[in-house]
Design an enzyme around this catalytic site. Structure first.
Site, PDB file in Angstrom:
ATOM      1  N   SER B 100       0.864  -1.172   0.000  1.00  0.00           N
ATOM      2  CA  SER B 100       0.000   0.000   0.000  1.00  0.00           C
ATOM      3  C   SER B 100       0.893   1.211   0.000  1.00  0.00           C
ATOM      4  CB  SER B 100      -0.898   0.027   1.221  1.00  0.00           C
ATOM      5  OG  SER B 100      -0.752  -1.141   1.942  1.00  0.00           O
ATOM      6  N   CYS B 101       0.488   2.168  -0.757  1.00  0.00           N
ATOM      7  CA  CYS B 101       1.265   3.396  -0.825  1.00  0.00           C
ATOM      8  C   CYS B 101       1.175   4.109   0.509  1.00  0.00           C
ATOM      9  CB  CYS B 101       0.701   4.325  -1.877  1.00  0.00           C
ATOM     10  SG  CYS B 101       0.832   3.649  -3.508  1.00  0.00           S
ATOM     11  N   LEU B 102       2.217   4.786   0.877  1.00  0.00           N
ATOM     12  CA  LEU B 102       2.197   5.606   2.079  1.00  0.00           C
ATOM     13  C   LEU B 102       1.610   6.946   1.746  1.00  0.00           C
ATOM     14  CD1 LEU B 102       5.276   5.311   4.310  1.00  0.00           C
ATOM     15  CD2 LEU B 102       2.995   4.412   4.543  1.00  0.00           C
TER      16      LEU B 102
END
Lengths: 412, 102
Positions: B100-102
């Site tokens: 998951s992207c930060l």
């Protein structure tokens, strides 16, 4: 005369104006910055507004006072960017040609992305705190709320400041304790992720803190809709969670102008080289801050580190030199944990947050991934740093643009 | 960690995701699916092939993108792979856990 145009006078755009006006000077260069707003908001302050820790005056100043006098500020909405023709169309059809464009149009919430999120209940029992209006409405609600089921909810990633929802949950715990009504409030943290955060070591520490504070966690929840009449959120798998008060972080998207210009991905974020910050499609277009699609946190600290590297790259670009792919995704975030304490995390693309000392290896004074009062003082001091150093492009002493591995407990 | 799938020794990480996509075969996929109480049908394979294609093209994978992929809508994706569909489907497809992207 050549022209550099910056779109957006938020954190990232303002920093770039301050960095570049000393480097690209008249009569060779003219720098123009465009923003439709009058006010510059200290967005990290939105977290504190609902709990009456900050007041509106603490977080609002004017855009003008942070834009250097030799930079031309145009107050206008942007109709469209036409990168093939190196021009920007303003709302009144004025055309602005550029030699170099910096896009700093940020990210915004898009509650309309989830069915039922925007209803009559919006800002009555369903709130965001990522806008000034949302945070203020929530403050007014919390002042008189008598308790019940509070959900702190993330719709989908990526979001600005991915730790803010957790901080909200921690501060809510403190807030209700201080009001002597913690026993009347059930706090649940609802996330599409498998745990409290995106990185394993920090998730472990944060999951532990949630448990310690009696905050329940509902993970892997991919929301499909909000039923504001029966007060529940429903996920694609049919899971339902009831609420009396829903504090949500809606889907975050890039600005609509990016969509109108056909320059974004499915969330309007601009495909960008994660090391050089150059647009992948147009070589004289650069992207900084929340507007890009790079896999770094959407946070002010990231924009600050990016700004130092982007300034160098723009100077190299105008001289015809090859760009440096130096940005490493460095982020540095304080996480308020309530009760006058905070955690600090420091990480980049390849290194997750771990324990250690910061910024001086082995000394501190700040402790990484551990709750302390000193970290909380750091968080509060940050507002002063933001207004007085960060926006003006002043280098923060001892903290480099790329992350340092010294003083951190990595397992090798 | 090593696991036995379809008569082969396969390298997996602590969470059960394959370490090397090159070790994946449709039979390996079938067995991982069985471990997750899923019997693979044609619609499952449409999704798995889509995920593998995205992975090979080094494109990020998210529930939102799958919903807009014209391969499957999110509701059906959940019906095919109940409980954390993105993770389960990635595991069966032999690709890494989606970051998951930060």
């Amino acid at each position: 005369m050549k022209r550099l145009v910056i779109l957006g006078a938020g954190t990232a755009g303002t920093m770039m104006a301050n960095h570049l006006h000393n480097e690209l000077k008249r009569p060779d260069w003219e720098i123009t910055i465009i923003d439709e707003k009058e006010e510059h908001h200290y967005q990290p302050g939105y977290l504190f507004l609902p709990f009456d820790i900050y007041s509106p005056e603490d977080i609002i100043k004017t855009i003008d006072e942070f834009v250097p006098k030799d930079v031309h500020l145009i107050r206008s909405a942007i109709q469209k960017i036409v990168p093939e023709e190196n021009k920007v169309l303003l709302a009144n059809d004025d055309v602005l040609h550029y030699d170099v464009l910096i896009i700093a149009t940020g990210a915004k919430i898009a509650p309309e992305e989830v069915e039922g999120m925007l209803s009559n209940a919006w800002h009555h029992s369903v709130f965001d705190f990522y806008t000034f209006e949302g945070a203020l409405a929530l403050r007014n609600k919390l002042r008189s709320w008598e308790g019940g089921k509070l959900l702190v909810h993330i719709t989908e990633m990526p979001i600005k400041c991915p730790v803010a929802p957790l901080e909200f949950a921690f501060l809510a715990d403190s807030f209700f304790k201080n009001k002597g009504m913690r026993d009347k409030v059930e706090i649940t943290f609802v996330t599409p992720l498998s745990g409290a955060f995106t990185k394993p070591k920090a998730t472990e520490a944060l999951d532990h803190l949630l448990a310690e504070k009696g905050i329940k966690i509902e993970s892997d929840f991919a929301i499909e809709s909000v039923d504001s009449i029966n007060r529940k959120i429903i996920d694609y798998g049919g899971r339902e969670i009831e609420f009396d008060l829903l504090v949500t972080v809606p889907t975050n998207k890039g600005d609509a102008v990016i969509e109108r210009s056909g320059m974004g991905d499915d969330l309007n974020f601009i495909p960008t080289n994660k090391g050089s910050l150059q647009s992948l499609k147009h070589e004289n277009v650069f992207v900084i801050g929340d507007a890009s699609n790079i896999p770094a946190s959407k946070a002010g600290s990231v924009a600050h580190f990016e700004a130092e590297i982007l300034t160098e790259n723009i100077l190299r670009f105008v001289k015809g030199l090859p760009l440096k792919e130096e940005f490493d995704g460095h982020a540095n975030c304080f996480i308020e944990t309530g009760g006058g304490k905070a955690l600090l995390i420091d990480f980049n693309y390849s290194h997750e947050p771990v324990e250690g000392s910061f910024p001086f290896p082995g000394v501190g004074p700040l402790r990484l991934l551990k709750e302390s009062r000193m970290n909380h003082m750091g968080k509060l001091a940050f507002r002063w740093i933001y207004w007085n150093m960060l926006l003006k492009g002043t280098h923060i002493p001892f903290v480099s643009a790329t992350m340092s591995e010294a003083g951190k407990d990595y397992e090798h | 960690m090593e696991k036995q799938y379809a008569g082969k020794t396969i390298q997996v990480n602590e969470e059960g995701y394959l370490k090397n996509f090159s070790e994946w075969t449709p039979e390996v996929g079938e067995e991982i699916a069985k471990e997750n109480n899923i019997t693979l049908g044609a619609r499952h394979w449409d999704v798995l092939k889509y995920l593998q294609g995205e992975f090979k093209a080094e494109l990020p994978i998210s529930i939102r993108k799958i919903g807009k992929s014209n391969v499957v809508d999110i509701k059906e994706f959940y019906a095919l792979f109940p409980q954390g569909p993105l993770k389960t489907a990635s595991k069966i497809a032999g690709i890494p856990k989606p970051a998951s992207c930060l």
